[in-house]
Design a protein around this motif. Structure first.
Motif, PDB file in Angstrom:
ATOM      1  N   VAL A 157       3.722  15.752  10.589  1.00 43.88           N
ATOM      2  CA  VAL A 157       2.581  15.352  11.425  1.00 43.88           C
ATOM      3  C   VAL A 157       2.816  15.770  12.874  1.00 43.88           C
ATOM      4  O   VAL A 157       1.914  16.303  13.542  1.00 43.88           O
ATOM      5  N   ILE A 158       4.031  15.555  13.361  1.00 44.79           N
ATOM      6  CA  ILE A 158       4.362  15.949  14.731  1.00 44.79           C
ATOM      7  C   ILE A 158       4.181  17.462  14.902  1.00 44.79           C
ATOM      8  O   ILE A 158       3.621  17.934  15.895  1.00 44.79           O
ATOM      9  N   SER A 159       4.652  18.224  13.919  1.00 45.71           N
ATOM     10  CA  SER A 159       4.518  19.681  13.971  1.00 45.71           C
ATOM     11  C   SER A 159       3.049  20.096  13.993  1.00 45.71           C
ATOM     12  O   SER A 159       2.640  20.984  14.762  1.00 45.71           O
ATOM     13  N   LEU A 160       2.226  19.454  13.166  1.00 41.68           N
ATOM     14  CA  LEU A 160       0.798  19.791  13.115  1.00 41.68           C
ATOM     15  C   LEU A 160       0.096  19.446  14.431  1.00 41.68           C
ATOM     16  O   LEU A 160      -0.780  20.191  14.886  1.00 41.68           O
ATOM     17  N   ARG A 162       1.511  19.447  17.375  1.00 42.01           N
ATOM     18  CA  ARG A 162       1.944  20.460  18.342  1.00 42.01           C
ATOM     19  C   ARG A 162       1.235  21.789  18.128  1.00 42.01           C
ATOM     20  O   ARG A 162       1.016  22.551  19.077  1.00 42.01           O
ATOM     21  N   ASP A 163       0.877  22.085  16.873  1.00 41.63           N
ATOM     22  CA  ASP A 163       0.194  23.345  16.564  1.00 41.63           C
ATOM     23  C   ASP A 163      -1.325  23.234  16.719  1.00 41.63           C
ATOM     24  O   ASP A 163      -2.053  24.155  16.325  1.00 41.63           O
ATOM     25  N   ASN A 164      -1.801  22.089  17.245  1.00 51.56           N
ATOM     26  CA  ASN A 164      -3.244  21.864  17.468  1.00 51.56           C
ATOM     27  C   ASN A 164      -4.049  21.893  16.174  1.00 51.56           C
ATOM     28  O   ASN A 164      -5.248  22.161  16.192  1.00 51.56           O
ATOM     29  N   TYR A 165      -3.395  21.607  15.069  1.00 53.95           N
ATOM     30  CA  TYR A 165      -4.069  21.678  13.778  1.00 53.95           C
ATOM     31  C   TYR A 165      -5.192  20.643  13.667  1.00 53.95           C
ATOM     32  O   TYR A 165      -6.236  20.890  13.050  1.00 53.95           O
ATOM     33  N   TYR A 166      -4.972  19.472  14.254  1.00 57.81           N
ATOM     34  CA  TYR A 166      -5.945  18.384  14.103  1.00 57.81           C
ATOM     35  C   TYR A 166      -7.099  18.458  15.098  1.00 57.81           C
ATOM     36  O   TYR A 166      -8.074  17.712  14.965  1.00 57.81           O
ATOM     37  N   ASN A 167      -7.005  19.337  16.085  1.00 63.47           N
ATOM     38  CA  ASN A 167      -8.068  19.414  17.085  1.00 63.47           C
ATOM     39  C   ASN A 167      -9.386  19.853  16.444  1.00 63.47           C
ATOM     40  O   ASN A 167      -9.425  20.803  15.644  1.00 63.47           O
ATOM     41  N   ASP A 168     -10.443  19.154  16.810  1.00 61.91           N
ATOM     42  CA  ASP A 168     -11.792  19.468  16.320  1.00 61.91           C
ATOM     43  C   ASP A 168     -11.862  19.409  14.791  1.00 61.91           C
ATOM     44  O   ASP A 168     -12.315  20.347  14.129  1.00 61.91           O
ATOM     45  N   THR A 169     -11.403  18.296  14.238  1.00 60.75           N
ATOM     46  CA  THR A 169     -11.473  18.075  12.788  1.00 60.75           C
ATOM     47  C   THR A 169     -12.072  16.694  12.520  1.00 60.75           C
ATOM     48  O   THR A 169     -11.930  15.777  13.328  1.00 60.75           O
ATOM     49  N   PRO A 170     -12.726  16.522  11.359  1.00 58.65           N
ATOM     50  CA  PRO A 170     -13.380  15.240  11.079  1.00 58.65           C
ATOM     51  C   PRO A 170     -12.462  14.261  10.344  1.00 58.65           C
ATOM     52  O   PRO A 170     -11.495  14.656   9.697  1.00 58.65           O
ATOM     53  N   CYS A 171     -12.798  12.996  10.465  1.00 59.73           N
ATOM     54  CA  CYS A 171     -12.287  11.997   9.518  1.00 59.73           C
ATOM     55  C   CYS A 171     -13.342  11.930   8.425  1.00 59.73           C
ATOM     56  O   CYS A 171     -14.433  11.373   8.621  1.00 59.73           O
ATOM     57  N   HIS A 172     -13.037  12.551   7.302  1.00 62.48           N
ATOM     58  CA  HIS A 172     -14.065  12.910   6.326  1.00 62.48           C
ATOM     59  C   HIS A 172     -14.363  11.840   5.288  1.00 62.48           C
ATOM     60  O   HIS A 172     -15.337  11.954   4.537  1.00 62.48           O
ATOM     61  N   ARG A 173     -13.516  10.815   5.230  1.00 62.40           N
ATOM     62  CA  ARG A 173     -13.707   9.853   4.122  1.00 62.40           C
ATOM     63  C   ARG A 173     -13.373   8.437   4.599  1.00 62.40           C
ATOM     64  O   ARG A 173     -12.421   8.230   5.350  1.00 62.40           O
ATOM     65  N   MET A 174     -14.171   7.490   4.138  1.00 63.81           N
ATOM     66  CA  MET A 174     -13.858   6.092   4.386  1.00 63.81           C
ATOM     67  C   MET A 174     -14.058   5.308   3.094  1.00 63.81           C
ATOM     68  O   MET A 174     -15.029   5.550   2.359  1.00 63.81           O
ATOM     69  N   THR A 175     -13.137   4.411   2.824  1.00 63.62           N
ATOM     70  CA  THR A 175     -13.224   3.557   1.644  1.00 63.62           C
ATOM     71  C   THR A 175     -13.232   2.111   2.105  1.00 63.62           C
ATOM     72  O   THR A 175     -12.397   1.713   2.927  1.00 63.62           O
TER      73      THR A 175
END
Length: 314
Positions: A157-160, A162-175
């Motif tokens: 998670v830390i690596s992702l 740092r790589d900006n992987y999560y930028n501009d992404t949705p939280c796509h599911r809720m239960t």
């Protein structure tokens, strides 16, 4: 003319001088030998000490790290068959086709949003906390990532981040079922099938309290994932597969019951729980499955940026 007495005296002096020279030479040799021995002893002791100290430091350093194996993950973002597979009763064919059409629409919309990220390092710290902040369209979610229970997944998670992987992404599911209340994020495609191109190893939690019953979805003994827990989503399907976690994670909005199959990587800080409560209160838009308590959050959550703000990064 020299007398016998004088000759004896001269011989005696020469003998004494020779004996003195020999004595001095022996003394000099002893000093040299002692000095060389001292130097050698000091050198040996210094070398031994250096080696011992180096081994202690190496052992201590090695104890701080764990080895992690991140495996290549096949692309799962592909349309599903529109014809009902064998085993689906005839009276459910129309329902299946509707489901397949909705799923394929979502998948086709998600395919252009696919992205990858480099694999994390194959050595990760075993312990230490890291502070992170997810800025979202509904507010800031600060969190504390904790390596102790799942160092490989926390390091991923830390690596992702740092790589900006999560930028501009949705939280796509809720239960929001009675036993399970979570918000799931980390898939840029928004389909639940996307990932960075690799998977992380299983690191199941061992310190969660038993829920006192079998999980209705998996038929396994459940444990309580406490409110605020951050855990890695996977598709292990009740032990039928393994090591399928990667970028997707879920945030536990209220104490939830699940099998102890999901690696715990941290905890949402109190300020972030307010954001989760607001989103939970908005309810769910049911997804293709038609399940009323499972789908997209009615209050959309978009991660704008994710960043590391401090902690033991080494």
């Amino acid at each position: 003319m020299t007398t016998n007495e004088e000759r004896r005296e001269a011989a005696k002096r020469k003998l004494e001088e020779r004996l003195e020279r020999e004595r001095q030479e022996r003394k000099r040799r002893r000093i040299i030998i002692a000095s060389v021995s001292t130097v050698l002893v000091v050198a040996v002791v210094a070398t031994a000490t250096t080696l011992i100290v180096k081994k202690v430091l190496d052992d201590r350093e090695a104890a701080r790290w764990t080895s992690c194996e991140y495996q290549d993950q096949p692309d799962r973002l592909k349309p599903i068959p529109t014809d009902p597979p064998q085993g689906v009763p005839a009276e459910q064919h129309d329902e299946y086709r509707k489901y397949a059409a909705e799923m394929n629409k979502m998948i086709n919309e998600g395919i252009p949003k696919k992205r990858t990220a480099p694999k994390p390092g194959d050595r990760q710290l075993k312990s230490g906390d890291v502070s992170a902040v997810f800025d979202t369209s509904q507010g800031t979610i600060p969190m504390t990532l904790k390596r102790d229970g799942a160092p490989c997944n926390t390091g991923a998670v830390i690596s992702l981040i740092r790589d900006n992987y999560y930028n501009d992404t949705p939280c796509h599911r809720m239960t929001t079922s009675e036993a399970l209340k979570v918000l799931q994020c980390g898939d840029p495609t928004g389909t639940g099938a996307g990932g960075p191109g690799w998977s992380s190893p299983d690191e199941p939690p061992t310190d969660l309290k038993p829920a006192g019953g079998a999980n209705p979805m998996a038929g396994q003994q459940s444990v309580i994932y406490p409110r605020g827990t951050i855990a890695i989503a996977n598709s292990n399907q009740g032990g039928q597969s393994s090591n399928t976690g990667s970028s997707q994670f879920f945030l536990v909005m209220s104490d939830s019951q699940l099998p102890a199959d999901y690696s715990v990587v941290g905890k949402v800080d109190p300020e972030g729980l307010k954001v989760l409560d607001k989103v939970a209160a908005g309810g769910v838009t049911p997804g293709p499955s038609g399940e009323a308590s499972d789908g997209k959050p009615k209050i959309p959550v978009q991660i704008t940026t994710a960043k590391i703000t401090g902690g033991d990064l080494d």
